[in-house]
Design a protein around this motif. Structure first.
Motif, PDB file in Angstrom:
ATOM      1  N   ILE A  13     -27.924  -5.739   1.283  1.00  0.00           N
ATOM      2  CA  ILE A  13     -29.064  -6.535   1.777  1.00  0.00           C
ATOM      3  C   ILE A  13     -29.340  -7.773   0.929  1.00  0.00           C
ATOM      4  O   ILE A  13     -30.175  -8.588   1.294  1.00  0.00           O
ATOM      5  N   ALA A  14     -28.655  -7.895  -0.220  1.00  0.00           N
ATOM      6  CA  ALA A  14     -28.987  -9.016  -1.107  1.00  0.00           C
ATOM      7  C   ALA A  14     -27.748  -9.580  -1.786  1.00  0.00           C
ATOM      8  O   ALA A  14     -26.750  -8.874  -1.996  1.00  0.00           O
ATOM      9  N   ASN A  68     -39.683 -15.233  -2.259  1.00  0.00           N
ATOM     10  CA  ASN A  68     -39.178 -13.897  -1.908  1.00  0.00           C
ATOM     11  C   ASN A  68     -37.972 -13.467  -2.739  1.00  0.00           C
ATOM     12  O   ASN A  68     -37.436 -12.381  -2.521  1.00  0.00           O
ATOM     13  N   ASP A  69     -37.534 -14.307  -3.686  1.00  0.00           N
ATOM     14  CA  ASP A  69     -36.492 -13.862  -4.618  1.00  0.00           C
ATOM     15  C   ASP A  69     -37.063 -12.812  -5.571  1.00  0.00           C
ATOM     16  O   ASP A  69     -38.277 -12.753  -5.813  1.00  0.00           O
ATOM     17  N   ARG A 104     -31.395 -12.208  -3.980  1.00  0.00           N
ATOM     18  CA  ARG A 104     -31.929 -12.958  -2.812  1.00  0.00           C
ATOM     19  C   ARG A 104     -31.499 -12.235  -1.535  1.00  0.00           C
ATOM     20  O   ARG A 104     -30.297 -12.018  -1.309  1.00  0.00           O
ATOM     21  N   LEU A 105     -32.475 -11.853  -0.725  1.00  0.00           N
ATOM     22  CA  LEU A 105     -32.167 -11.125   0.501  1.00  0.00           C
ATOM     23  C   LEU A 105     -31.320 -11.980   1.435  1.00  0.00           C
ATOM     24  O   LEU A 105     -31.584 -13.177   1.610  1.00  0.00           O
ATOM     25  N   LYS A 106     -30.318 -11.338   2.043  1.00  0.00           N
ATOM     26  CA  LYS A 106     -29.447 -12.065   2.959  1.00  0.00           C
ATOM     27  C   LYS A 106     -29.654 -11.648   4.407  1.00  0.00           C
ATOM     28  O   LYS A 106     -28.945 -12.118   5.299  1.00  0.00           O
ATOM     29  N   ASN A 107     -30.592 -10.718   4.644  1.00  0.00           N
ATOM     30  CA  ASN A 107     -30.984 -10.347   6.001  1.00  0.00           C
ATOM     31  C   ASN A 107     -32.421  -9.836   5.955  1.00  0.00           C
ATOM     32  O   ASN A 107     -33.033  -9.795   4.881  1.00  0.00           O
ATOM     33  N   ASP A 108     -32.959  -9.462   7.104  1.00  0.00           N
ATOM     34  CA  ASP A 108     -34.355  -9.026   7.164  1.00  0.00           C
ATOM     35  C   ASP A 108     -34.495  -7.520   7.327  1.00  0.00           C
ATOM     36  O   ASP A 108     -35.496  -7.030   7.850  1.00  0.00           O
ATOM     37  N   PRO A 112     -39.327  -8.149   1.828  1.00  0.00           N
ATOM     38  CA  PRO A 112     -39.217  -8.574   0.419  1.00  0.00           C
ATOM     39  C   PRO A 112     -40.273  -7.953  -0.483  1.00  0.00           C
ATOM     40  O   PRO A 112     -39.982  -7.573  -1.620  1.00  0.00           O
ATOM     41  N   LEU A 115     -39.490  -4.342  -1.146  1.00  0.00           N
ATOM     42  CA  LEU A 115     -38.416  -4.245  -2.140  1.00  0.00           C
ATOM     43  C   LEU A 115     -38.974  -4.489  -3.552  1.00  0.00           C
ATOM     44  O   LEU A 115     -38.604  -3.802  -4.505  1.00  0.00           O
TER      45      LEU A 115
END
Length: 425
Positions: A13-14, A68-69, A104-108, A112, A115
């Motif tokens: 996810i990240a 959101n990082d 860093r999230l790469k999808n939803d 955030p 997490l």
């Protein structure tokens, strides 16, 4: 929401990226920098206290953080810091040091904020230790990728974060109120005793709550040769030493508990950050003067000079910190006089470009201050000390809220406690 949930690998996810290393050529201004010292026990960075560096020639666009990082401590001599996280809750131009890792999230798939809360649980800490296969010294992208993150429905993630966020928002509101209360009390004290505009009834010739501002209304001032300045007629000169008693803390390593009853030890770190899992323990059978309770004034006189009103519950006073009391004068008097003189000591150190390692009893005796009448000090205390009490009450409330949040956090994350589903409309 259902108790049942699956897990998903953090790496699914990240994306992860290590921070940049800067040398002395980057010293300067231009960009905020998050370093290991900025983590402490914070959930988000204390943005206003971040240092700056000159990023020219070192950074690329992909090195900057985004809203959101998550930033993790990657490496530190103190193992307990490795794996701590900070949630970036706003758009801000900032970099992070080479001792940190960014996620860093790469999808939803994962919320955030959900997490971010998960990274504060013991389950997360255990996961990175398990992934590392040993007591972790350094966190890597590979270790983070293998962490199992609870995978609830989006609705359930939102419900959990709503509960935890509501508590944090109340804590933040209390902190803002307390900042206003501190400013209010300081302004009132300085108005009366620094600007000498305490209310005075000129007809009666004495202080009165509904009187006029003394100095601004033409109240008589006289030169004091000890203070080398004018003070209101009838006032005297004294010293910080003469207005209070200073009890120095003990070397608590000589007073370890012999059973399960103990007091947490208050060192300078605890003065700044409160108690933590690494706070040392002391026997409850120490002199009563060395026991600190909420509302006591503490003065750290070595290395880091500071004055605070304690609010974190009973504790054992370690050496290098004074507990300051007085049988005669109100707390507001010796607290603010110490606080005002502390700033003077720090300014002297800055002007000399040296480090003032500590102050001595002689320094306190040489620290001359003006002495109003006890009647006036007690009048001021009637206004100021209720502000202190309100401040203390909110600090205690925050301590309770933090305890509840920290208890709820793992229970919500592992499904032992459920909440009603949240709606997004």
């Amino acid at each position: 929401m259902s108790n049942s949930h699956a897990f998903i690998k953090f790496g699914e996810i990240a994306d992860f990226r290590n921070g940049l290393n800067f040398d002395k050529e980057s010293h300067g201004k231009g960009c905020l920098l998050i370093g290991v010292a900025d983590f402490q026990k914070h959930f988000t960075p204390s943005y206003e206290s971040l240092e700056e560096i000159n990023p020219d020639g070192v950074s690329r666009e992909e090195d900057y953080i985004k809203k959101n990082d998550l930033i993790f401590v990657r490496s530190n001599g103190n193992k307990s810091l490795v794996g701590r996280s900070l949630f970036i809750d706003r758009d801000i131009r900032a970099l992070y040091s080479g001792f940190c890792i960014r996620a860093r999230l790469k999808n939803d798939v994962i919320n955030p904020l959900f997490l971010a809360y998960y990274t504060k649980t013991n389950h997360f800490k255990a996961s990175i230790s398990y992934a590392a296969g040993t007591n972790i010294n350094n966190l890597s992208q590979g270790i983070l990728s293998e962490v199992n993150v609870p995978h609830y429905s989006k609705e359930s993630q939102l419900a959990i974060t709503n509960v935890l966020s509501a508590i944090d928002q109340k804590i933040e509101l209390n902190n803002r109120i307390n900042a206003e209360l501190e400013a209010m009390a300081k302004t009132l004290y300085d108005y009366w005793f620094v600007q000498f505009d305490f209310p005075f009834d000129f007809a009666q010739g004495k202080p009165a709550a509904n009187g006029k501002p003394y100095k601004s209304s033409g109240g008589k001032m006289v030169y004091n040769p000890i203070l080398k300045r004018e003070i209101p007629v009838g006032w005297n000169a004294t010293s910080l030493w003469d207005i209070a008693k200073y009890y120095n803390g003990l070397a608590m390593q000589k007073h370890r508990p012999t059973n399960d009853k103990f007091l947490p030890v208050i060192k300078i770190r605890e003065m700044n950050d409160g108690f933590s899992d690494s706070t040392e323990k002391a026997s409850i059978n120490i002199p009563k003067e060395a026991v600190v309770n909420d509302g006591d004034v503490l003065f750290s006189w070595s290395a880091t000079l500071d004055v605070k009103i304690w609010s974190q519950g009973p504790g054992a006073l370690n050496q290098h910190i004074f507990k300051v009391t007085s049988d005669k004068y109100p707390k507001s008097f010796y607290y603010f006089e110490l606080l005002n003189y502390l700033n003077h000591f720090k300014m002297m150190a800055e002007l000399r470009k040296t480090t003032m390692g500590h102050i001595t009893l002689d320094h306190l005796k040489q620290a001359k201050i003006s002495l109003p009448s006890l009647e006036l000090l007690e009048q001021a205390a009637q206004f100021i000390e209720p502000i202190f009490n309100k401040h203390l009450m909110l600090e205690k409330e925050n301590r309770t809220l933090s305890t509840i949040r920290d208890w709820l956090l793992p229970m919500l994350m592992n499904g032992q406690i459920t909440v009603q589903s949240a709606t997004t409309d």
